[in-house]
Scaffold this motif. Structure first.
Motif, mmCIF file in Angstrom:
data_model
loop_
_atom_site.group_PDB
_atom_site.id
_atom_site.type_symbol
_atom_site.label_atom_id
_atom_site.label_comp_id
_atom_site.label_asym_id
_atom_site.label_seq_id
_atom_site.Cartn_x
_atom_site.Cartn_y
_atom_site.Cartn_z
ATOM 1 N N SER A 118 0.812 -1.213 0.000
ATOM 2 C CA SER A 118 0.000 0.000 0.000
ATOM 3 C C SER A 118 0.848 1.267 0.000
ATOM 4 O O SER A 118 0.315 2.362 0.074
ATOM 5 N N SER A 119 2.160 1.137 -0.112
ATOM 6 C CA SER A 119 3.049 2.302 -0.083
ATOM 7 C C SER A 119 3.149 2.934 -1.465
ATOM 8 O O SER A 119 3.240 2.230 -2.489
ATOM 9 N N THR A 120 3.173 4.255 -1.512
ATOM 10 C CA THR A 120 3.328 4.970 -2.769
ATOM 11 C C THR A 120 4.663 4.612 -3.414
ATOM 12 O O THR A 120 5.696 4.561 -2.757
ATOM 13 N N GLY A 121 4.622 4.358 -4.716
ATOM 14 C CA GLY A 121 5.835 4.017 -5.433
ATOM 15 C C GLY A 121 6.270 2.586 -5.289
ATOM 16 O O GLY A 121 7.339 2.204 -5.757
ATOM 17 N N ASN A 122 5.447 1.743 -4.663
ATOM 18 C CA ASN A 122 5.816 0.353 -4.468
ATOM 19 C C ASN A 122 5.781 -0.385 -5.805
ATOM 20 O O ASN A 122 5.018 -0.056 -6.704
ATOM 21 N N ARG A 123 6.592 -1.409 -5.926
ATOM 22 C CA ARG A 123 6.564 -2.274 -7.102
ATOM 23 C C ARG A 123 6.776 -3.714 -6.654
ATOM 24 O O ARG A 123 7.511 -3.957 -5.673
ATOM 25 N N ALA A 124 6.135 -4.656 -7.323
ATOM 26 C CA ALA A 124 6.359 -6.061 -6.975
ATOM 27 C C ALA A 124 7.786 -6.450 -7.333
ATOM 28 O O ALA A 124 8.502 -7.054 -6.537
ATOM 29 N N ILE A 125 8.211 -6.097 -8.550
ATOM 30 C CA ILE A 125 9.562 -6.428 -9.014
ATOM 31 C C ILE A 125 10.204 -5.180 -9.596
ATOM 32 O O ILE A 125 9.616 -4.498 -10.441
ATOM 33 N N GLU A 126 11.415 -4.888 -9.158
ATOM 34 C CA GLU A 126 12.184 -3.763 -9.698
ATOM 35 C C GLU A 126 13.419 -4.298 -10.411
ATOM 36 O O GLU A 126 14.144 -5.137 -9.880
ATOM 37 N N LEU A 127 13.648 -3.789 -11.633
ATOM 38 C CA LEU A 127 14.795 -4.202 -12.435
ATOM 39 C C LEU A 127 15.747 -3.016 -12.546
ATOM 40 O O LEU A 127 15.426 -2.009 -13.169
ATOM 41 N N GLN A 128 16.937 -3.145 -11.965
ATOM 42 C CA GLN A 128 17.844 -2.009 -11.856
ATOM 43 C C GLN A 128 18.847 -1.897 -12.999
ATOM 44 O O GLN A 128 19.631 -0.960 -13.034
ATOM 45 N N GLY A 129 18.795 -2.831 -13.948
ATOM 46 C CA GLY A 129 19.652 -2.718 -15.124
ATOM 47 C C GLY A 129 20.374 -4.012 -15.441
ATOM 48 O O GLY A 129 20.800 -4.741 -14.554
ATOM 49 N N ASN A 130 20.494 -4.310 -16.751
ATOM 50 C CA ASN A 130 21.157 -5.532 -17.199
ATOM 51 C C ASN A 130 20.505 -6.765 -16.574
ATOM 52 O O ASN A 130 21.194 -7.669 -16.076
ATOM 53 N N ASN A 131 19.163 -6.786 -16.609
ATOM 54 C CA ASN A 131 18.395 -7.894 -16.048
ATOM 55 C C ASN A 131 17.554 -8.562 -17.131
ATOM 56 O O ASN A 131 17.128 -7.920 -18.083
ATOM 57 N N LEU A 132 17.270 -9.839 -16.945
ATOM 58 C CA LEU A 132 16.260 -10.564 -17.707
ATOM 59 C C LEU A 132 15.226 -11.089 -16.730
ATOM 60 O O LEU A 132 15.562 -11.745 -15.739
ATOM 61 N N LEU A 133 13.952 -10.806 -17.007
ATOM 62 C CA LEU A 133 12.836 -11.329 -16.230
ATOM 63 C C LEU A 133 11.984 -12.164 -17.167
ATOM 64 O O LEU A 133 11.493 -11.653 -18.182
ATOM 65 N N SER A 134 11.776 -13.457 -16.858
ATOM 66 C CA SER A 134 11.108 -14.296 -17.848
ATOM 67 C C SER A 134 10.437 -15.513 -17.217
ATOM 68 O O SER A 134 10.739 -15.925 -16.097
ATOM 69 N N HIS A 135 9.478 -16.071 -17.983
ATOM 70 C CA HIS A 135 8.857 -17.362 -17.729
ATOM 71 C C HIS A 135 8.188 -17.464 -16.359
ATOM 72 O O HIS A 135 8.443 -18.389 -15.576
ATOM 73 N N LEU A 136 7.283 -16.517 -16.093
ATOM 74 C CA LEU A 136 6.527 -16.567 -14.854
ATOM 75 C C LEU A 136 5.298 -15.672 -14.952
ATOM 76 O O LEU A 136 5.100 -14.962 -15.933
ATOM 77 N N SER A 137 4.460 -15.728 -13.926
ATOM 78 C CA SER A 137 3.288 -14.860 -13.810
ATOM 79 C C SER A 137 3.443 -13.967 -12.587
ATOM 80 O O SER A 137 4.091 -14.351 -11.609
ATOM 81 N N ILE A 138 2.831 -12.791 -12.658
ATOM 82 C CA ILE A 138 2.868 -11.841 -11.555
ATOM 83 C C ILE A 138 1.449 -11.369 -11.291
ATOM 84 O O ILE A 138 0.764 -10.912 -12.210
ATOM 85 N N THR A 139 1.001 -11.488 -10.070
ATOM 86 C CA THR A 139 -0.293 -10.937 -9.665
ATOM 87 C C THR A 139 -0.026 -9.895 -8.590
ATOM 88 O O THR A 139 0.539 -10.208 -7.544
ATOM 89 N N ASP A 140 -0.426 -8.663 -8.872
ATOM 90 C CA ASP A 140 -0.118 -7.564 -7.963
ATOM 91 C C ASP A 140 -1.404 -6.846 -7.594
ATOM 92 O O ASP A 140 -2.053 -6.236 -8.436
ATOM 93 N N SER A 141 -1.751 -6.914 -6.330
ATOM 94 C CA SER A 141 -2.956 -6.241 -5.845
ATOM 95 C C SER A 141 -2.597 -5.045 -4.969
ATOM 96 O O SER A 141 -3.383 -4.643 -4.111
ATOM 97 N N SER A 142 -1.407 -4.484 -5.188
ATOM 98 C CA SER A 142 -1.001 -3.293 -4.435
ATOM 99 C C SER A 142 -1.921 -2.127 -4.743
ATOM 100 O O SER A 142 -2.442 -1.996 -5.852
ATOM 101 N N THR A 143 -2.111 -1.260 -3.774
ATOM 102 C CA THR A 143 -2.997 -0.108 -3.920
ATOM 103 C C THR A 143 -2.236 1.143 -3.533
ATOM 104 O O THR A 143 -2.225 1.543 -2.375
ATOM 105 N N ALA A 144 -1.599 1.774 -4.482
ATOM 106 C CA ALA A 144 -0.833 2.992 -4.221
ATOM 107 C C ALA A 144 -0.589 3.715 -5.535
ATOM 108 O O ALA A 144 -0.676 3.123 -6.608
ATOM 109 N N SER A 145 -0.275 5.008 -5.454
ATOM 110 C CA SER A 145 -0.004 5.777 -6.658
ATOM 111 C C SER A 145 1.446 5.603 -7.092
ATOM 112 O O SER A 145 2.308 5.215 -6.306
ATOM 113 N N SER A 146 1.688 5.904 -8.383
ATOM 114 C CA SER A 146 3.047 5.843 -8.951
ATOM 115 C C SER A 146 3.690 4.487 -8.726
ATOM 116 O O SER A 146 4.881 4.382 -8.423
#
Length: 313
Positions: A118-146
């Motif tokens: 519920s925090s503003t600016g929250n993210r389930a997954i953050e990629l900070q550079g030179n990353n590969l994210l693959s072969h999965l599902s993400i369900t995000d029920s966060s409630t916040a802006s940005s």
């Protein structure tokens, strides 16, 4: 040296994580029938495999703990996190991939990462550079802006073969000044924007994907950003939002389908100087479009052929 025919079956090929467990670093390869030797391979120097046999919360804690083990990733020493089948509940925590760390699951709807913050600016997954994210599902029920289910904050990021369901925020958010972001073979449904490229992003490419929004623009292109979308679907069921919001950026769409129940298909800012190019694409909507900027450029070849005719070259 004796030649050994081996079965390509890894019996113990994982670093199985449960809360407080220790990592193993051996792979045991089973020989074919008739052979008598087992081979232990000393491997996985920079790979961590996270098991998914615990409860959802235990699995989530194990995944976060696995990331804490990676402290020395670099261009010459990249790391890989492999995630087994299962549900990994992060609760209010964020999964942050530092540069040169990649995350791969066992498949869409096989490996699922869930989050609810519920925090503003929250993210389930953050990629900070030179990353590969693959072969999965993400369900995000966060409630916040940005916020965003997946947020890039660095350069040279690949997001592929994933499904995202975001109940109250952006699906994929390319944060300001993230360059060289490639998105492919993704399926995103978001209550906010399905794909949002914030200001100053360069070389954001999306292909072979489906982007849906139920409450906002499907695609947002911020000031100074450059975005290309190919062979994809952009679908909106929001009654008062455009499919595309283009703000002084560059957007190219090709070989794609746009559909909407909205009042217009594309919107540009009143002081915009954006460039919009769309070709070999179909616009499936009865609504019109809105070009309100004074110096926008539009080049269009679509079906219906005259959809953008009065405002495009």
């Amino acid at each position: 040296m004796k030649n050994i025919t081996i079965l390509t079956l890894v019996v113990s090929a994982s670093l199985l994580f449960t809360t407080g467990s220790n990592a193993q670093t051996k792979v045991v390869v089973v020989p074919m029938p008739g052979d008598t030797e087992f081979i232990e391979v000393d491997t996985f120097d920079r790979t961590i495999v996270v098991g998914g046999s615990g409860t959802d919360s235990e699995n989530g804690a194990a995944l976060l703990a696995a990331l804490d083990l990676v402290t020395t990733a670099s261009a010459s020493s990249p790391w890989l996190i492999l995630v087994e089948p299962g549900v990994f509940n992060l609760a209010a925590s964020e999964l942050v991939l530092i540069p040169y760390v990649s995350l791969r699951g066992a498949g869409i709807d096989v490996t699922t990462i869930s989050a609810a913050a519920s925090s503003t600016g929250n993210r389930a997954i953050e990629l900070q550079g030179n990353n590969l994210l693959s072969h999965l599902s993400i369900t995000d029920s966060s409630t916040a802006s940005s916020s965003g289910a997946v947020v890039t904050t660095g350069n040279r990021v690949r997001i592929e073969n994933i499904k995202i369901v975001a109940d109250d925020e952006d699906g994929i958010r390319v944060d300001s000044f993230s360059d060289e972001v490639v998105i492919q073979n993704v399926d995103v449904t978001a209550a906010d924007r399905a794909l949002s490229a914030q200001g100053g992003n360069v070389d954001v490419v999306a292909r072979n994907s489906v982007f849906r929004s139920t409450g906002d623009n499907v695609l947002n292109v911020g000031s100074g950003s450059s975005v290309q979308v190919f062979d994809s679907e952009l679908t909106s069921t929001a009654s008062s939002k455009q499919i595309i919001n283009l703000l002084s950026g560059e957007l190219e769409i090709g070989f794609s389908k746009l559909s909407s129940t909205s009042t217009s298909t594309i919107n540009t800012g009143t002081t915009s100087s954006g460039d919009f190019i769309i070709y070999h694409s179909h616009v499936d909507t009865g609504a019109s479009y809105s070009f309100t900027g004074n110096s926008d450029t539009c080049l269009a070849t679509t079906t219906p052929a005259n959809f953008f005719a009065s405002a495009c070259q």
